[in-house]
Motif scaffolding. Structure first.
Motif, PDB file in Angstrom:
ATOM      1  N   LEU A 139       0.872  -1.201  -0.053  1.00 51.84           N
ATOM      2  CA  LEU A 139      -0.164   0.046  -0.032  1.00 51.84           C
ATOM      3  C   LEU A 139       0.884   1.428   0.058  1.00 51.84           C
ATOM      4  O   LEU A 139       0.525   2.181  -1.079  1.00 51.84           O
ATOM      5  CB  LEU A 139      -0.752  -0.045   1.343  1.00 51.84           C
ATOM      6  CG  LEU A 139      -2.405  -0.415   0.927  1.00 51.84           C
ATOM      7  CD1 LEU A 139      -2.969  -0.634   2.257  1.00 51.84           C
ATOM      8  CD2 LEU A 139      -3.144   1.000   0.511  1.00 51.84           C
ATOM      9  N   TYR A 140       1.782   1.294   0.822  1.00 46.84           N
ATOM     10  CA  TYR A 140       2.790   2.284   0.997  1.00 46.84           C
ATOM     11  C   TYR A 140       3.360   2.525  -0.425  1.00 46.84           C
ATOM     12  O   TYR A 140       3.776   3.781  -0.951  1.00 46.84           O
ATOM     13  CB  TYR A 140       3.774   2.054   2.162  1.00 46.84           C
ATOM     14  CG  TYR A 140       4.934   3.147   2.148  1.00 46.84           C
ATOM     15  CD1 TYR A 140       4.532   4.351   2.761  1.00 46.84           C
ATOM     16  CD2 TYR A 140       6.199   2.918   1.754  1.00 46.84           C
ATOM     17  CE1 TYR A 140       5.856   5.180   2.576  1.00 46.84           C
ATOM     18  CE2 TYR A 140       7.403   3.559   1.647  1.00 46.84           C
ATOM     19  CZ  TYR A 140       7.070   4.790   2.202  1.00 46.84           C
ATOM     20  OH  TYR A 140       8.119   5.762   2.335  1.00 46.84           O
ATOM     21  N   LEU A 141       3.940   1.477  -0.996  1.00 42.34           N
ATOM     22  CA  LEU A 141       4.798   1.695  -2.355  1.00 42.34           C
ATOM     23  C   LEU A 141       3.785   2.085  -3.510  1.00 42.34           C
ATOM     24  O   LEU A 141       4.184   2.977  -4.371  1.00 42.34           O
ATOM     25  CB  LEU A 141       5.126   0.315  -2.735  1.00 42.34           C
ATOM     26  CG  LEU A 141       6.539  -0.196  -1.997  1.00 42.34           C
ATOM     27  CD1 LEU A 141       6.994  -1.547  -2.276  1.00 42.34           C
ATOM     28  CD2 LEU A 141       7.622   0.624  -2.119  1.00 42.34           C
ATOM     29  N   ALA A 142       2.413   1.690  -3.493  1.00 46.10           N
ATOM     30  CA  ALA A 142       1.462   2.122  -4.349  1.00 46.10           C
ATOM     31  C   ALA A 142       1.142   3.668  -4.244  1.00 46.10           C
ATOM     32  O   ALA A 142       1.296   4.397  -5.249  1.00 46.10           O
ATOM     33  CB  ALA A 142       0.065   1.320  -4.279  1.00 46.10           C
ATOM     34  N   ARG A 143       1.211   4.293  -3.004  1.00 44.63           N
ATOM     35  CA  ARG A 143       1.083   5.636  -2.677  1.00 44.63           C
ATOM     36  C   ARG A 143       2.422   6.486  -3.571  1.00 44.63           C
ATOM     37  O   ARG A 143       2.403   7.370  -4.030  1.00 44.63           O
ATOM     38  CB  ARG A 143       0.939   5.882  -1.386  1.00 44.63           C
ATOM     39  CG  ARG A 143       0.972   7.101  -0.895  1.00 44.63           C
ATOM     40  CD  ARG A 143      -0.356   8.276  -0.937  1.00 44.63           C
ATOM     41  NE  ARG A 143      -1.380   7.665  -0.624  1.00 44.63           N
ATOM     42  CZ  ARG A 143      -2.278   7.988   0.342  1.00 44.63           C
ATOM     43  NH1 ARG A 143      -1.991   8.859   1.250  1.00 44.63           N
ATOM     44  NH2 ARG A 143      -3.572   7.651   0.251  1.00 44.63           N
ATOM     45  N   GLU A 144       3.636   5.923  -2.962  1.00 48.78           N
ATOM     46  CA  GLU A 144       4.839   6.557  -3.473  1.00 48.78           C
ATOM     47  C   GLU A 144       4.858   6.455  -4.781  1.00 48.78           C
ATOM     48  O   GLU A 144       5.315   7.679  -5.389  1.00 48.78           O
ATOM     49  CB  GLU A 144       5.879   5.739  -2.935  1.00 48.78           C
ATOM     50  CG  GLU A 144       6.164   5.766  -1.455  1.00 48.78           C
ATOM     51  CD  GLU A 144       6.896   7.302  -1.239  1.00 48.78           C
ATOM     52  OE1 GLU A 144       7.866   7.528  -1.967  1.00 48.78           O
ATOM     53  OE2 GLU A 144       6.365   7.747  -0.361  1.00 48.78           O
ATOM     54  N   PHE A 145       4.390   5.593  -5.611  1.00 44.02           N
ATOM     55  CA  PHE A 145       4.558   5.867  -7.208  1.00 44.02           C
ATOM     56  C   PHE A 145       3.211   6.288  -7.830  1.00 44.02           C
ATOM     57  O   PHE A 145       2.772   6.056  -9.050  1.00 44.02           O
ATOM     58  CB  PHE A 145       4.876   4.328  -7.717  1.00 44.02           C
ATOM     59  CG  PHE A 145       6.284   3.965  -7.167  1.00 44.02           C
ATOM     60  CD1 PHE A 145       7.209   4.562  -8.113  1.00 44.02           C
ATOM     61  CD2 PHE A 145       6.401   2.956  -6.466  1.00 44.02           C
ATOM     62  CE1 PHE A 145       8.690   4.060  -7.833  1.00 44.02           C
ATOM     63  CE2 PHE A 145       7.908   2.522  -5.990  1.00 44.02           C
ATOM     64  CZ  PHE A 145       8.740   3.174  -6.733  1.00 44.02           C
TER      65      PHE A 145
END
Length: 56
Positions: free
Chosen positions: A18-24
């Motif tokens: 989830l965190y990575l999806a938001r970052e990208f």
């Protein structure tokens, strides 16, 4: 209930994704992952299946 889960690696992995999806800026993916996380926390049966220990 949430303090005694045997294996939280799956939940942690979902949160990290989830965190990575938001970052990208992958907002559709983030929404899908967040829906899975909410579903897991709302359904006791799903949470048990998601966190049970895997036998090798």
């Amino acid at each position: 209930m949430f303090e005694e889960l045997p294996n939280v690696d799956g939940i942690l992995n979902l949160c990290l994704n989830l965190y990575l999806a938001r970052e990208f800026s992958e907002y559709r993916l983030e929404e899908q992952l967040f829906s899975k996380l909410l579903y897991a926390y709302r359904s006791t049966e799903t949470m048990i299946r998601f966190t049970k220990l895997k036998m090798d």
